[in-house]
Design a protein around this motif. Structure first.
Motif, PDB file in Angstrom:
ATOM      1  N   TYR A  82       0.792  -1.242   0.169  1.00  0.00           N
ATOM      2  CA  TYR A  82      -0.161  -0.124   0.076  1.00  0.00           C
ATOM      3  C   TYR A  82       0.936   1.315  -0.019  1.00  0.00           C
ATOM      4  CZ  TYR A  82      -4.650  -1.650  -0.130  1.00  0.00           C
ATOM      5  OH  TYR A  82      -5.945  -2.261  -0.574  1.00  0.00           O
ATOM      6  N   GLY A  83       2.056   1.198   0.455  1.00  0.00           N
ATOM      7  CA  GLY A  83       2.912   2.093   0.196  1.00  0.00           C
ATOM      8  C   GLY A  83       3.093   2.698  -1.238  1.00  0.00           C
ATOM      9  N   THR A  84       3.331   1.703  -2.194  1.00  0.00           N
ATOM     10  CA  THR A  84       3.481   1.666  -3.521  1.00  0.00           C
ATOM     11  C   THR A  84       2.186   2.255  -3.936  1.00  0.00           C
ATOM     12  OG1 THR A  84       5.278  -0.034  -3.574  1.00  0.00           O
ATOM     13  CG2 THR A  84       3.988   0.603  -5.416  1.00  0.00           C
ATOM     14  N   VAL A  85       1.085   1.572  -3.542  1.00  0.00           N
ATOM     15  CA  VAL A  85      -0.055   2.156  -4.157  1.00  0.00           C
ATOM     16  C   VAL A  85      -0.304   3.511  -4.115  1.00  0.00           C
ATOM     17  CG1 VAL A  85      -2.796   1.828  -3.829  1.00  0.00           C
ATOM     18  CG2 VAL A  85      -1.320  -0.223  -3.861  1.00  0.00           C
ATOM     19  N   GLY A  86      -0.421   4.111  -2.517  1.00  0.00           N
ATOM     20  CA  GLY A  86      -0.470   5.530  -2.424  1.00  0.00           C
ATOM     21  C   GLY A  86       0.453   6.417  -3.298  1.00  0.00           C
ATOM     22  N   ALA A  87       1.647   5.926  -3.333  1.00  0.00           N
ATOM     23  CA  ALA A  87       2.487   6.915  -3.964  1.00  0.00           C
ATOM     24  C   ALA A  87       2.179   6.890  -5.435  1.00  0.00           C
ATOM     25  CB  ALA A  87       3.994   6.221  -3.859  1.00  0.00           C
ATOM     26  N   ALA A  88       1.540   5.891  -5.785  1.00  0.00           N
ATOM     27  CA  ALA A  88       1.142   6.046  -7.358  1.00  0.00           C
ATOM     28  C   ALA A  88      -0.200   6.837  -7.700  1.00  0.00           C
ATOM     29  CB  ALA A  88       1.353   4.588  -7.908  1.00  0.00           C
ATOM     30  N   LEU A  89      -0.729   7.097  -6.553  1.00  0.00           N
ATOM     31  CA  LEU A  89      -2.011   7.741  -6.946  1.00  0.00           C
ATOM     32  C   LEU A  89      -1.886   9.338  -6.577  1.00  0.00           C
ATOM     33  CD1 LEU A  89      -4.071   5.335  -4.636  1.00  0.00           C
ATOM     34  CD2 LEU A  89      -4.314   5.674  -7.030  1.00  0.00           C
ATOM     35  N   GLU A 113      -2.411  12.970  -5.181  1.00  0.00           N
ATOM     36  CA  GLU A 113      -2.800  13.186  -3.577  1.00  0.00           C
ATOM     37  C   GLU A 113      -4.209  13.309  -3.390  1.00  0.00           C
ATOM     38  OE1 GLU A 113      -0.238  16.301  -2.551  1.00  0.00           O
ATOM     39  OE2 GLU A 113      -0.788  16.510  -0.525  1.00  0.00           O
ATOM     40  N   ASP A 114      -4.882  13.651  -4.141  1.00  0.00           N
ATOM     41  CA  ASP A 114      -6.247  13.753  -3.817  1.00  0.00           C
ATOM     42  C   ASP A 114      -7.094  12.562  -3.778  1.00  0.00           C
ATOM     43  OD1 ASP A 114      -6.493  13.606  -6.356  1.00  0.00           O
ATOM     44  OD2 ASP A 114      -7.915  15.381  -6.785  1.00  0.00           O
ATOM     45  N   ALA A 115      -6.531  11.354  -4.073  1.00  0.00           N
ATOM     46  CA  ALA A 115      -7.127   9.825  -4.465  1.00  0.00           C
ATOM     47  C   ALA A 115      -6.628   9.178  -3.432  1.00  0.00           C
ATOM     48  CB  ALA A 115      -7.032   9.649  -5.762  1.00  0.00           C
ATOM     49  N   ARG A 116      -5.482   9.354  -2.430  1.00  0.00           N
ATOM     50  CA  ARG A 116      -4.797   8.455  -1.614  1.00  0.00           C
ATOM     51  C   ARG A 116      -5.676   8.147  -0.528  1.00  0.00           C
ATOM     52  NH1 ARG A 116       1.010  11.776  -2.214  1.00  0.00           N
ATOM     53  NH2 ARG A 116       1.235  11.143  -4.257  1.00  0.00           N
ATOM     54  N   GLY A 117      -6.907   8.765  -0.398  1.00  0.00           N
ATOM     55  CA  GLY A 117      -7.766   8.291   0.979  1.00  0.00           C
ATOM     56  C   GLY A 117      -7.885   6.912   1.211  1.00  0.00           C
ATOM     57  N   PRO A 118      -8.490   6.087   0.247  1.00  0.00           N
ATOM     58  CA  PRO A 118      -8.509   4.893   0.411  1.00  0.00           C
ATOM     59  C   PRO A 118      -7.390   4.052   0.644  1.00  0.00           C
ATOM     60  CG  PRO A 118     -10.023   5.621  -1.547  1.00  0.00           C
ATOM     61  CD  PRO A 118      -9.283   6.654  -1.041  1.00  0.00           C
ATOM     62  N   ALA A 119      -6.348   4.306   0.005  1.00  0.00           N
ATOM     63  CA  ALA A 119      -5.105   3.531   0.147  1.00  0.00           C
ATOM     64  C   ALA A 119      -4.490   3.859   1.501  1.00  0.00           C
ATOM     65  CB  ALA A 119      -4.082   4.280  -0.911  1.00  0.00           C
ATOM     66  N   ALA A 120      -4.805   5.090   2.110  1.00  0.00           N
ATOM     67  CA  ALA A 120      -4.271   5.398   3.545  1.00  0.00           C
ATOM     68  C   ALA A 120      -5.173   4.584   4.397  1.00  0.00           C
ATOM     69  CB  ALA A 120      -4.276   6.856   3.652  1.00  0.00           C
ATOM     70  N   ALA A 121      -6.470   4.549   4.269  1.00  0.00           N
ATOM     71  CA  ALA A 121      -7.224   3.772   5.107  1.00  0.00           C
ATOM     72  C   ALA A 121      -7.008   2.329   5.157  1.00  0.00           C
ATOM     73  CB  ALA A 121      -8.712   4.218   4.603  1.00  0.00           C
ATOM     74  N   ALA A 122      -6.662   1.881   4.015  1.00  0.00           N
ATOM     75  CA  ALA A 122      -6.604   0.508   3.751  1.00  0.00           C
ATOM     76  C   ALA A 122      -5.129   0.016   4.382  1.00  0.00           C
ATOM     77  CB  ALA A 122      -6.334  -0.164   2.404  1.00  0.00           C
ATOM     78  N   SER A 134       0.926   3.937 -12.942  1.00  0.00           N
ATOM     79  CA  SER A 134      -0.368   4.747 -13.120  1.00  0.00           C
ATOM     80  C   SER A 134      -1.491   4.727 -12.023  1.00  0.00           C
ATOM     81  CB  SER A 134      -0.926   4.355 -14.416  1.00  0.00           C
ATOM     82  OG  SER A 134      -1.609   3.209 -14.613  1.00  0.00           O
ATOM     83  N   ALA A 135      -2.294   5.270 -12.080  1.00  0.00           N
ATOM     84  CA  ALA A 135      -3.610   5.239 -10.921  1.00  0.00           C
ATOM     85  C   ALA A 135      -4.101   3.733 -11.220  1.00  0.00           C
ATOM     86  CB  ALA A 135      -4.331   6.402 -11.059  1.00  0.00           C
ATOM     87  N   VAL A 136      -4.107   3.413 -12.561  1.00  0.00           N
ATOM     88  CA  VAL A 136      -4.900   2.078 -12.681  1.00  0.00           C
ATOM     89  C   VAL A 136      -4.054   0.921 -12.327  1.00  0.00           C
ATOM     90  CG1 VAL A 136      -5.661   0.446 -14.460  1.00  0.00           C
ATOM     91  CG2 VAL A 136      -6.261   2.874 -14.502  1.00  0.00           C
ATOM     92  N   ASP A 137      -2.691   1.072 -12.500  1.00  0.00           N
ATOM     93  CA  ASP A 137      -1.814   0.104 -11.982  1.00  0.00           C
ATOM     94  C   ASP A 137      -1.982   0.050 -10.426  1.00  0.00           C
ATOM     95  OD1 ASP A 137      -0.809  -0.380 -14.488  1.00  0.00           O
ATOM     96  OD2 ASP A 137       0.962   1.071 -14.214  1.00  0.00           O
ATOM     97  N   ALA A 138      -2.052   1.282  -9.975  1.00  0.00           N
ATOM     98  CA  ALA A 138      -2.011   1.035  -8.313  1.00  0.00           C
ATOM     99  C   ALA A 138      -3.183   0.357  -7.921  1.00  0.00           C
ATOM    100  CB  ALA A 138      -1.970   2.635  -8.007  1.00  0.00           C
ATOM    101  N   ALA A 139      -4.484   0.640  -8.633  1.00  0.00           N
ATOM    102  CA  ALA A 139      -5.682  -0.103  -8.343  1.00  0.00           C
ATOM    103  C   ALA A 139      -5.519  -1.476  -8.424  1.00  0.00           C
ATOM    104  CB  ALA A 139      -6.876   0.572  -8.981  1.00  0.00           C
ATOM    105  N   THR A 140      -4.774  -1.875  -9.620  1.00  0.00           N
ATOM    106  CA  THR A 140      -4.634  -3.306  -9.746  1.00  0.00           C
ATOM    107  C   THR A 140      -3.674  -3.905  -8.642  1.00  0.00           C
ATOM    108  OG1 THR A 140      -4.854  -2.657 -12.397  1.00  0.00           O
ATOM    109  CG2 THR A 140      -3.926  -5.099 -11.503  1.00  0.00           C
ATOM    110  N   LEU A 141      -2.713  -3.074  -8.320  1.00  0.00           N
ATOM    111  CA  LEU A 141      -1.953  -3.762  -7.220  1.00  0.00           C
ATOM    112  C   LEU A 141      -2.873  -3.904  -6.009  1.00  0.00           C
ATOM    113  CD1 LEU A 141       0.934  -4.849  -5.987  1.00  0.00           C
ATOM    114  CD2 LEU A 141       1.486  -2.410  -5.683  1.00  0.00           C
ATOM    115  N   ALA A 142      -3.536  -2.932  -5.624  1.00  0.00           N
ATOM    116  CA  ALA A 142      -4.380  -3.055  -4.258  1.00  0.00           C
ATOM    117  C   ALA A 142      -5.160  -4.199  -4.610  1.00  0.00           C
ATOM    118  CB  ALA A 142      -4.983  -1.861  -4.197  1.00  0.00           C
ATOM    119  N   VAL A 143      -5.699  -4.494  -5.760  1.00  0.00           N
ATOM    120  CA  VAL A 143      -6.468  -5.657  -5.898  1.00  0.00           C
ATOM    121  C   VAL A 143      -5.788  -7.083  -5.439  1.00  0.00           C
ATOM    122  CG1 VAL A 143      -7.987  -7.256  -7.422  1.00  0.00           C
ATOM    123  CG2 VAL A 143      -8.232  -4.576  -7.482  1.00  0.00           C
TER     124      VAL A 143
END
Lengths: 156, 164
Positions: A34-41, A43-52, A89-98
């Motif tokens: 999730y450190g990687t996920v957050g960094a790839a998003l 700033e205004d879209a990092r909330g869900p990554a931080a919560a996770a 990208s943000a899509v990559d980040a979301a895919t990693l989070a999945v």
């Protein structure tokens, strides 16, 4: 570690503890990921990554404490992890989070299979549900359909 | 590395992180309900699992009722997943499918949204209740049956989230 998990049909505190340790290992990887996920998003879209990230840290710490109560060694965090694919990208980040949520889901389901104590199953089923709810959000962000998994944590 | 692989520890300890997925393969191979190596199931456990088949039947019926009430909701994917879950639960609880047909008086009324209700909200309520019931039942099961019930409970929580 898989070798430590008996699969001869016998369930006891030993199988439960081994499965708990596997969940800790998956949670360590999720926290790192999730450190990687957050960094790839953005700033205004990092909330869900931080919560996770917070959720995974909390449950990891809870599991480590549970293992300590049992006198079992907690699984240490690895010094480094390798990404399964480039996160650009943000899509990559979301895919990693999945991937991260599905990884912990598999570990929680394994724990359900191997556990003997209802309170442990209670924890496992609650956290499995939380992981799937997060995964639904990330699948949607990644543009995947369907956004739900019919059997989270179980082989397809 | 395949795009769908989980992150793995760099270096020689990679194998350790694969414990969850490797263990899951064992789960699939060795712990399927009814397999020769599966642990014995108490009558109480079997009865409780059969009860969850009824809960899941209500979920499938709720999807059908919601689709009838509001076809624009486009619930076919979620409904198909719920039906697949019902099949898995029935396979794990053979007594649920071999029981005699209930009398007309004991057949529960299929769920349906009240006229004029928020169909999506009603369906989410049905899913939340079923997920909670499966989760509760999961704690009283063991082995592959606990894993299956927990997985279905989690999935229905996901359905509820997807409909939010």
């Amino acid at each position: 570690m898989a070798d430590d998990v008996a699969d001869d049909g016998v369930r006891d505190e030993g199988t439960e503890t081994a499965a708990l340790r596997a969940v800790v290992a998956a949670e360590h990887a999720a926290v790192w990921g999730y450190g990687t996920v957050g960094a790839a998003l953005p700033e205004d879209a990092r909330g869900p990554a931080a919560a996770a990230d917070t959720a995974h840290r909390d449950v990891r710490d809870r599991l480590v404490a549970l293992l300590a109560e049992r006198g079992a060694d907690p699984v240490p965090r690895e010094p480094g992890y390798a990404l399964p694919f480039p996160v650009l990208s943000a899509v990559d980040a979301a895919t990693l989070a999945v991937v991260l949520e599905e990884g912990v889901s598999a570990a929680w389901v394994r724990l359900l299979d191997q556990s003997v104590q209802p309170p442990v199953r209670e924890l496992a089923v609650a956290e499995l549900g939380a992981a799937e709810v997060r995964a639904v959000g990330w699948r949607s962000a990644a543009g995947r359909t369907p956004v739900t998994d019919p059997l989270p944590g179980l082989p397809g | 590395m395949a795009p769908t692989s989980a992150p793995v520890p760099a270096g020689p300890s990679r194998r350790a992180f694969l414990a969850a997925s490797a263990g899951l393969a064992l789960l699939a191979a060795g712990c399927t309900a009814g397999s020769p190596g599966a642990p014995a199931v108490s009558t109480e456990e079997a009865d409780r699992l059969a009860g969850q088949v009824a809960v899941q039947e209500a979920v499938v019926a709720a999807y059908a009722a919601a689709t009838t009430a509001d076809p624009a909701l486009a619930l076919s994917d979620l409904a198909a997943q719920a039906a697949g879950q019902l099949d898995r639960l029935r396979a794990a609880a053979p007594s649920a499918t071999s029981a005699p047909a209930p009398s007309a008086a004991s057949v529960p009324v299929p769920p349906a949204p009240p006229p004029g209700a928020d169909v999506r909200g009603w369906l989410r309520g049905q899913l939340a209740g079923a997920a909670a019931a499966h989760a509760q039942a999961c704690t009283g099961q063991s082995g592959a049956r606990a894993a299956l019930l927990g997985s279905v409970a989690a999935s229905l929580r996901g359905h509820e989230a997807a409909l939010a």
